[in-house]
Design a protein around this motif. Sequence first.
Motif, PDB file in Angstrom:
ATOM      1  N   THR A 114     104.028 -28.374   4.393  1.00 20.38           N
ATOM      2  CA  THR A 114     105.337 -27.750   4.413  1.00 20.38           C
ATOM      3  C   THR A 114     105.498 -26.856   3.204  1.00 20.38           C
ATOM      4  O   THR A 114     105.304 -27.281   2.079  1.00 20.38           O
ATOM      5  CB  THR A 114     106.429 -28.839   4.402  1.00 20.38           C
ATOM      6  N   ALA A 115     105.856 -25.582   3.444  1.00 24.44           N
ATOM      7  CA  ALA A 115     105.981 -24.625   2.351  1.00 24.44           C
ATOM      8  C   ALA A 115     107.198 -24.932   1.479  1.00 24.44           C
ATOM      9  O   ALA A 115     107.164 -24.756   0.271  1.00 24.44           O
ATOM     10  CB  ALA A 115     106.061 -23.206   2.893  1.00 24.44           C
ATOM     11  N   ILE A 116     108.291 -25.381   2.088  1.00 17.09           N
ATOM     12  CA  ILE A 116     109.515 -25.712   1.359  1.00 17.09           C
ATOM     13  C   ILE A 116     110.019 -27.066   1.857  1.00 17.09           C
ATOM     14  O   ILE A 116     110.265 -27.237   3.044  1.00 17.09           O
ATOM     15  CB  ILE A 116     110.595 -24.645   1.572  1.00 17.09           C
ATOM     16  N   ARG A 117     110.154 -28.005   0.941  1.00 16.23           N
ATOM     17  CA  ARG A 117     110.587 -29.349   1.323  1.00 16.23           C
ATOM     18  C   ARG A 117     111.810 -29.722   0.503  1.00 16.23           C
ATOM     19  O   ARG A 117     111.827 -29.564  -0.722  1.00 16.23           O
ATOM     20  CB  ARG A 117     109.468 -30.352   1.086  1.00 16.23           C
ATOM     21  N   VAL A 118     112.852 -30.212   1.183  1.00 19.10           N
ATOM     22  CA  VAL A 118     114.067 -30.666   0.508  1.00 19.10           C
ATOM     23  C   VAL A 118     113.905 -32.131   0.150  1.00 19.10           C
ATOM     24  O   VAL A 118     113.633 -32.967   1.018  1.00 19.10           O
ATOM     25  CB  VAL A 118     115.304 -30.465   1.403  1.00 19.10           C
ATOM     26  N   LEU A 119     114.089 -32.442  -1.119  1.00 25.26           N
ATOM     27  CA  LEU A 119     113.988 -33.814  -1.613  1.00 25.26           C
ATOM     28  C   LEU A 119     115.392 -34.321  -1.911  1.00 25.26           C
ATOM     29  O   LEU A 119     116.036 -33.871  -2.861  1.00 25.26           O
ATOM     30  CB  LEU A 119     113.116 -33.871  -2.872  1.00 25.26           C
ATOM     31  N   ASP A 120     115.860 -35.248  -1.105  1.00 23.38           N
ATOM     32  CA  ASP A 120     117.233 -35.747  -1.219  1.00 23.38           C
ATOM     33  C   ASP A 120     117.221 -37.124  -1.872  1.00 23.38           C
ATOM     34  O   ASP A 120     116.726 -38.095  -1.295  1.00 23.38           O
ATOM     35  CB  ASP A 120     117.874 -35.825   0.170  1.00 23.38           C
ATOM     36  N   GLY A 121     117.742 -37.205  -3.088  1.00 21.04           N
ATOM     37  CA  GLY A 121     117.802 -38.481  -3.796  1.00 21.04           C
ATOM     38  C   GLY A 121     116.765 -38.573  -4.912  1.00 21.04           C
ATOM     39  O   GLY A 121     115.670 -38.015  -4.833  1.00 21.04           O
ATOM     40  N   ILE A 125     112.620 -37.546  -5.256  1.00 17.96           N
ATOM     41  CA  ILE A 125     112.216 -36.557  -6.261  1.00 17.96           C
ATOM     42  C   ILE A 125     111.155 -37.144  -7.180  1.00 17.96           C
ATOM     43  O   ILE A 125     110.122 -36.513  -7.451  1.00 17.96           O
ATOM     44  CB  ILE A 125     113.436 -36.089  -7.072  1.00 17.96           C
ATOM     45  N   GLN A 126     111.392 -38.367  -7.645  1.00 18.93           N
ATOM     46  CA  GLN A 126     110.434 -39.003  -8.548  1.00 18.93           C
ATOM     47  C   GLN A 126     109.089 -39.193  -7.872  1.00 18.93           C
ATOM     48  O   GLN A 126     108.035 -38.971  -8.472  1.00 18.93           O
ATOM     49  CB  GLN A 126     110.987 -40.364  -9.012  1.00 18.93           C
ATOM     50  N   ALA A 127     109.103 -39.602  -6.592  1.00 17.92           N
ATOM     51  CA  ALA A 127     107.848 -39.822  -5.868  1.00 17.92           C
ATOM     52  C   ALA A 127     107.063 -38.512  -5.725  1.00 17.92           C
ATOM     53  O   ALA A 127     105.841 -38.477  -5.896  1.00 17.92           O
ATOM     54  CB  ALA A 127     108.132 -40.430  -4.499  1.00 17.92           C
ATOM     55  N   ALA A 128     107.777 -37.429  -5.406  1.00 20.41           N
ATOM     56  CA  ALA A 128     107.115 -36.137  -5.258  1.00 20.41           C
ATOM     57  C   ALA A 128     106.568 -35.650  -6.590  1.00 20.41           C
ATOM     58  O   ALA A 128     105.463 -35.080  -6.653  1.00 20.41           O
ATOM     59  CB  ALA A 128     108.091 -35.114  -4.680  1.00 20.41           C
ATOM     60  N   MET A 129     107.309 -35.868  -7.666  1.00 22.85           N
ATOM     61  CA  MET A 129     106.841 -35.481  -8.986  1.00 22.85           C
ATOM     62  C   MET A 129     105.607 -36.271  -9.391  1.00 22.85           C
ATOM     63  O   MET A 129     104.652 -35.730  -9.962  1.00 22.85           O
ATOM     64  CB  MET A 129     107.958 -35.684 -10.003  1.00 22.85           C
ATOM     65  N   ASP A 130     105.600 -37.566  -9.086  1.00 20.37           N
ATOM     66  CA  ASP A 130     104.431 -38.398  -9.390  1.00 20.37           C
ATOM     67  C   ASP A 130     103.206 -37.911  -8.624  1.00 20.37           C
ATOM     68  O   ASP A 130     102.090 -37.852  -9.160  1.00 20.37           O
ATOM     69  CB  ASP A 130     104.717 -39.861  -9.047  1.00 20.37           C
ATOM     70  N   GLU A 131     103.416 -37.543  -7.357  1.00 19.83           N
ATOM     71  CA  GLU A 131     102.308 -37.049  -6.541  1.00 19.83           C
ATOM     72  C   GLU A 131     101.751 -35.742  -7.103  1.00 19.83           C
ATOM     73  O   GLU A 131     100.527 -35.557  -7.202  1.00 19.83           O
ATOM     74  CB  GLU A 131     102.781 -36.834  -5.105  1.00 19.83           C
ATOM     75  N   ALA A 132     102.654 -34.826  -7.483  1.00 14.40           N
ATOM     76  CA  ALA A 132     102.208 -33.553  -8.047  1.00 14.40           C
ATOM     77  C   ALA A 132     101.488 -33.755  -9.372  1.00 14.40           C
ATOM     78  O   ALA A 132     100.510 -33.056  -9.681  1.00 14.40           O
ATOM     79  CB  ALA A 132     103.405 -32.615  -8.234  1.00 14.40           C
ATOM     80  N   THR A 133     101.956 -34.724 -10.165  1.00 18.02           N
ATOM     81  CA  THR A 133     101.302 -35.025 -11.436  1.00 18.02           C
ATOM     82  C   THR A 133      99.875 -35.509 -11.211  1.00 18.02           C
ATOM     83  O   THR A 133      98.935 -35.117 -11.912  1.00 18.02           O
ATOM     84  CB  THR A 133     102.106 -36.084 -12.210  1.00 18.02           C
ATOM     85  N   GLN A 134      99.695 -36.388 -10.219  1.00 22.92           N
ATOM     86  CA  GLN A 134      98.361 -36.910  -9.924  1.00 22.92           C
ATOM     87  C   GLN A 134      97.415 -35.822  -9.438  1.00 22.92           C
ATOM     88  O   GLN A 134      96.211 -35.849  -9.729  1.00 22.92           O
ATOM     89  CB  GLN A 134      98.470 -38.023  -8.881  1.00 22.92           C
ATOM     90  N   ALA A 227     116.416 -31.729  -4.823  1.00 25.20           N
ATOM     91  CA  ALA A 227     115.494 -30.737  -5.369  1.00 25.20           C
ATOM     92  C   ALA A 227     114.726 -30.087  -4.232  1.00 25.20           C
ATOM     93  O   ALA A 227     114.667 -30.614  -3.116  1.00 25.20           O
ATOM     94  CB  ALA A 227     114.528 -31.391  -6.357  1.00 25.20           C
ATOM     95  N   LEU A 228     114.149 -28.925  -4.508  1.00 26.59           N
ATOM     96  CA  LEU A 228     113.267 -28.250  -3.572  1.00 26.59           C
ATOM     97  C   LEU A 228     111.843 -28.309  -4.107  1.00 26.59           C
ATOM     98  O   LEU A 228     111.595 -27.998  -5.272  1.00 26.59           O
ATOM     99  CB  LEU A 228     113.682 -26.793  -3.380  1.00 26.59           C
ATOM    100  N   GLU A 229     110.933 -28.719  -3.252  1.00 29.71           N
ATOM    101  CA  GLU A 229     109.508 -28.670  -3.563  1.00 29.71           C
ATOM    102  C   GLU A 229     108.941 -27.437  -2.853  1.00 29.71           C
ATOM    103  O   GLU A 229     108.999 -27.345  -1.627  1.00 29.71           O
ATOM    104  CB  GLU A 229     108.795 -29.936  -3.088  1.00 29.71           C
ATOM    105  N   LEU A 230     108.422 -26.503  -3.606  1.00 24.91           N
ATOM    106  CA  LEU A 230     107.973 -25.221  -3.072  1.00 24.91           C
ATOM    107  C   LEU A 230     106.459 -25.113  -3.164  1.00 24.91           C
ATOM    108  O   LEU A 230     105.890 -25.267  -4.250  1.00 24.91           O
ATOM    109  CB  LEU A 230     108.620 -24.073  -3.862  1.00 24.91           C
TER     110      LEU A 230
END
Length: 349
Positions: A114-121, A125-134, A227-230
């Motif tokens: 997904t090119a643009i994903r809405v992260l609600d809550g 957001i924390q889970a997506a940030m952890d994934e991007a960090t890894q 947040a938006l994950e782009l």
Amino acid sequence: MTGRGTQEHPHGADRLCEAGDRVYSRAVRRGRVPRRDAEPVPCLLELALLHPDPDDMDFLVPTAPQEVMTRLLRSMYDEVSQSHRRVGSAVAAFERYAGLGRQLRRSPAAGEGTAIRVLDGLSRIQAAMDEATQECRTEVLTVQPGGIRREHELSEGLHRALALRGRGVRMRDLYTHVARHGQGLLNYLELMGDAVEARTLDEVIDRLILFDRTVAFIPANADRTMALELRHPALVEYLVTVFERLWRLAIPLTAPLPDTGIEGISHREQSIAALLAEGHQDAVIAERLGISVRTCRAHIARLSETLGAASRTQLGVRIAQAGLDQPRQGPAVKAPLSVPGAPESRIAR
């Protein structure tokens, strides 16, 4: 037609009227539409979303959604120094045109995520940030607006920063000048060592975190609970360009702020004077510079005293006379200093 269209359809390409959206979408799906279909929506011709078919002048063909996206991004780049909040509206428009673009032509990579994903809550957001960090292997770029960073705020992102440093990831962070005065940030930067460079500006855009120039996170609402994950390459590249332009204007954290050249007026007071000259209210100035309204008003009072102004009106005149009505431009830094720093790697704060 231009005057009538502008009056009846007062909008840009980033927010089409309902009738215009229907006709443009139909044109994208079919490749063209009869000219008579566009007569009720002259905005499409005025915005160059439709143009005459050279093979049959009774029909109109659509401008490719990808080209529309490019126009929007170029326009946003020109205005970023005036209003960073336009980034959010560009994302919404980008998502719309990207969807139409997939209808027009599907590439082999279209199903790869997904090119643009809405992260609600906060948890998402924390889970997506952890994934991007890894996944991150080379570089993290962050913009951290606001004022002094509190110890508890900085410590919440420490596990990510340490994990990135352990893999040799380089980090660059942009803060406001006010953040220089926080001991918590200085302690955090010392802990991180030379893995990070940090610079500051009078004001920055809203929070932004970029991993490996492939994924970006930005707030999607005022209280940052969404947040938006782009991951769309064109949009991420645009945000990287914005960051790099700001980075070149910023001042390394260990370098002193430039002297104003006017006795009795500090760098911050000069920034406040420039924003006052633009007509901003105290609360807006405080938010943009990352300080409290009370602190902002104290600086304005000192500025009035220094310039000998007895009223706000007179202060405006004195600011212009002193040449303080122009915002400062930070010097371009040719050789980045190796300054310890750490990203506040939580978008929802």
